[in-house]
Scaffold this motif. Structure first.
Motif, PDB file in Angstrom:
ATOM      1  N   GLY A  49       0.819  -1.216   0.000  1.00  0.00           N
ATOM      2  CA  GLY A  49       0.000   0.000   0.000  1.00  0.00           C
ATOM      3  C   GLY A  49       0.846   1.255   0.000  1.00  0.00           C
ATOM      4  N   MET A  50       2.015   1.192  -0.668  1.00  0.00           N
ATOM      5  CA  MET A  50       2.949   2.314  -0.763  1.00  0.00           C
ATOM      6  C   MET A  50       3.490   2.735   0.609  1.00  0.00           C
ATOM      7  N   LEU A  72       1.660  -3.639  -6.567  1.00  0.00           N
ATOM      8  CA  LEU A  72       1.641  -3.866  -8.024  1.00  0.00           C
ATOM      9  C   LEU A  72       2.829  -3.192  -8.690  1.00  0.00           C
ATOM     10  N   VAL A  73       3.272  -2.083  -8.111  1.00  0.00           N
ATOM     11  CA  VAL A  73       4.331  -1.283  -8.745  1.00  0.00           C
ATOM     12  C   VAL A  73       5.682  -1.575  -8.083  1.00  0.00           C
ATOM     13  N   PRO A  74       6.785  -1.389  -8.820  1.00  0.00           N
ATOM     14  CA  PRO A  74       8.113  -1.665  -8.240  1.00  0.00           C
ATOM     15  C   PRO A  74       8.515  -0.635  -7.178  1.00  0.00           C
ATOM     16  N   LEU A 111      11.935   5.396  -6.324  1.00  0.00           N
ATOM     17  CA  LEU A 111      10.913   5.605  -7.355  1.00  0.00           C
ATOM     18  C   LEU A 111       9.741   6.446  -6.844  1.00  0.00           C
ATOM     19  N   HIS A 112       9.520   6.382  -5.529  1.00  0.00           N
ATOM     20  CA  HIS A 112       8.411   7.130  -4.917  1.00  0.00           C
ATOM     21  C   HIS A 112       8.966   7.817  -3.661  1.00  0.00           C
ATOM     22  N   PRO A 113       9.649   8.961  -3.844  1.00  0.00           N
ATOM     23  CA  PRO A 113      10.398   9.558  -2.719  1.00  0.00           C
ATOM     24  C   PRO A 113       9.537   9.992  -1.533  1.00  0.00           C
ATOM     25  N   THR A 114       8.219  10.051  -1.694  1.00  0.00           N
ATOM     26  CA  THR A 114       7.390  10.417  -0.538  1.00  0.00           C
ATOM     27  C   THR A 114       7.216   9.228   0.412  1.00  0.00           C
TER      28      THR A 114
ATOM     29  N   THR B  66       8.911   6.949 -13.750  1.00  0.00           N
ATOM     30  CA  THR B  66       8.126   6.180 -12.777  1.00  0.00           C
ATOM     31  C   THR B  66       6.674   6.055 -13.232  1.00  0.00           C
ATOM     32  N   ASP B  70       4.951   2.508 -13.522  1.00  0.00           N
ATOM     33  CA  ASP B  70       3.852   2.147 -12.608  1.00  0.00           C
ATOM     34  C   ASP B  70       2.534   1.931 -13.359  1.00  0.00           C
ATOM     35  N   ALA B  73       2.564  -1.221 -15.248  1.00  0.00           N
ATOM     36  CA  ALA B  73       2.394  -2.393 -14.370  1.00  0.00           C
ATOM     37  C   ALA B  73       0.915  -2.583 -14.025  1.00  0.00           C
ATOM     38  N   GLN B  77      -1.611  -5.737 -15.065  1.00  0.00           N
ATOM     39  CA  GLN B  77      -2.429  -6.481 -14.090  1.00  0.00           C
ATOM     40  C   GLN B  77      -3.900  -6.443 -14.483  1.00  0.00           C
ATOM     41  N   ASP B 155      -6.449  -1.631  -4.607  1.00  0.00           N
ATOM     42  CA  ASP B 155      -4.993  -1.772  -4.447  1.00  0.00           C
ATOM     43  C   ASP B 155      -4.221  -0.682  -5.186  1.00  0.00           C
ATOM     44  N   PRO B 158      -3.599   3.562  -3.422  1.00  0.00           N
ATOM     45  CA  PRO B 158      -2.438   4.155  -2.723  1.00  0.00           C
ATOM     46  C   PRO B 158      -1.336   4.611  -3.682  1.00  0.00           C
ATOM     47  N   ALA B 162       0.149   8.310  -3.894  1.00  0.00           N
ATOM     48  CA  ALA B 162       1.589   8.576  -3.777  1.00  0.00           C
ATOM     49  C   ALA B 162       2.090   9.376  -4.982  1.00  0.00           C
ATOM     50  N   HIS B 166       3.870  13.016  -4.760  1.00  0.00           N
ATOM     51  CA  HIS B 166       5.167  13.232  -5.429  1.00  0.00           C
ATOM     52  C   HIS B 166       5.065  14.413  -6.395  1.00  0.00           C
TER      53      HIS B 166
END
Lengths: 122, 177
Positions: A49-50, A72-74, A111-114, B66, B70, B73, B77, B155, B158, B162, B166
């Protein structure tokens, strides 16, 4: 030997016995200087969930941290000046870091600096 | 020129807001929700590809990279889930509205260069991610009936939040220059 003398002798043996036991206990308990207090441990962390879970973790020098990405994301887990970095973790992948220095570090995802987490190394 | 971009973003937000407000939870089928989700991701990927090549600031190029990673990805899915469930994404008014707004935004942003491009792109990303977040909460998640599709959207939420945080942080740093 008088009764008084026998009493003194018994007390001396008792004191000597206690002293020997204490010395032995010290020898057994004391470890070589610089040796770790406990064996290095492995700590499992989740990225979900980040968020880094747990958000704050206490560990010791020599411990291993393992992050597993459930999103889901890297993601990455990266120290501020990239002293350590798990590399990019795709969904389901895990990355490992061995802690080398004491102190508190607020790490982040490149990749997600927050996204941030904290490791406190004892 | 830079004032045009927030206007485009506001138009998009308005479109999604109106659709969210007007649509009852039964207005979109799961096939239509899947189409909206894929369309929203694809729009952001396409603009991000432009930004990876054209943005001046490295922070903006990294953000755009990114976004490509993202949203690709998430689309992978979504496609895999739709195939498994036998759902064929169906075009609809929401997807068409998103595409129309995206074309207008892209046409404007693509004329810009340097810092003006960076500001316009990141302004648009702030507006777009806020609009998508509002659409997820007000339309897409409540509308979806299939539990697995609903879970996927839940899912994804979030990650969108984010991305928005950002983008806002980058927007603030650009404003200080």
């Amino acid at each position: 030997m008088t009764a008084t003398a026998r009493g003194w002798s018994r007390r001396r043996w008792t004191i000597a016995g206690i002293a020997t036991s204490l010395l032995l206990a010290l020898v057994v308990v004391r470890r070589p200087i610089g040796a770790p207090q406990v064996a290095p441990q492995k700590h499992e962390l989740a990225i979900k969930g980040m968020e880094f879970l747990p958000a704050t973790l206490e560990a010791a020098v020599g411990d291993t941290l393992v992050w597993t990405n459930h999103d889901l994301v890297p993601h990455t887990a990266t120290a501020p000046h990239e002293q350590w970095d798990t590399g990019t973790l795709e969904q389901g992948a895990s990355g490992t870091v061995v802690l080398g220095t004491r102190g508190a570090t607020t790490y982040f995802c490149r990749l997600h600096p927050t996204m941030t987490g904290t490791v406190v190394v004892r | 020129m830079s004032r045009i971009i927030p206007t485009v973003a506001l138009t998009l937000i308005g479109l999604l807001g109106r659709l969210s407000a007007q649509a009852s939870p039964t207005n979109l089928s799961d096939a239509e929700v899947a189409h909206v989700a894929v369309t929203a991701n694809t729009i952001d990927i396409e603009l991000a590809k432009v930004a990876t090549a054209r943005a001046k600031a490295e922070t903006i190029r990294k953000f755009a990279t990114t976004m490509v990673t993202d949203h690709s990805a998430v689309n992978a899915q979504a496609a895999a889930l739709a195939a498994r469930l036998g759902v064929v994404p169906k075009d609809n008014a929401v997807s068409q509205g998103l595409n129309k707004g995206a074309e207008a935004a892209r046409a404007t942003i693509e004329t810009l260069r340097g810092e003006a491009f960076d500001r316009a792109y990141i302004d648009r990303e702030v507006g777009y991610h806020q609009a998508v977040l509002d659409a997820l909460d007000g339309l897409l998640i409540p509308t979806t009936e299939h539990p697995e599709l609903k879970k996927l959207l839940t899912d994804v939420r979030p990650a969108i939040a984010a991305h928005l945080a950002h983008a806002k942080s980058l927007q603030k740093s650009l404003a200080g220059r």
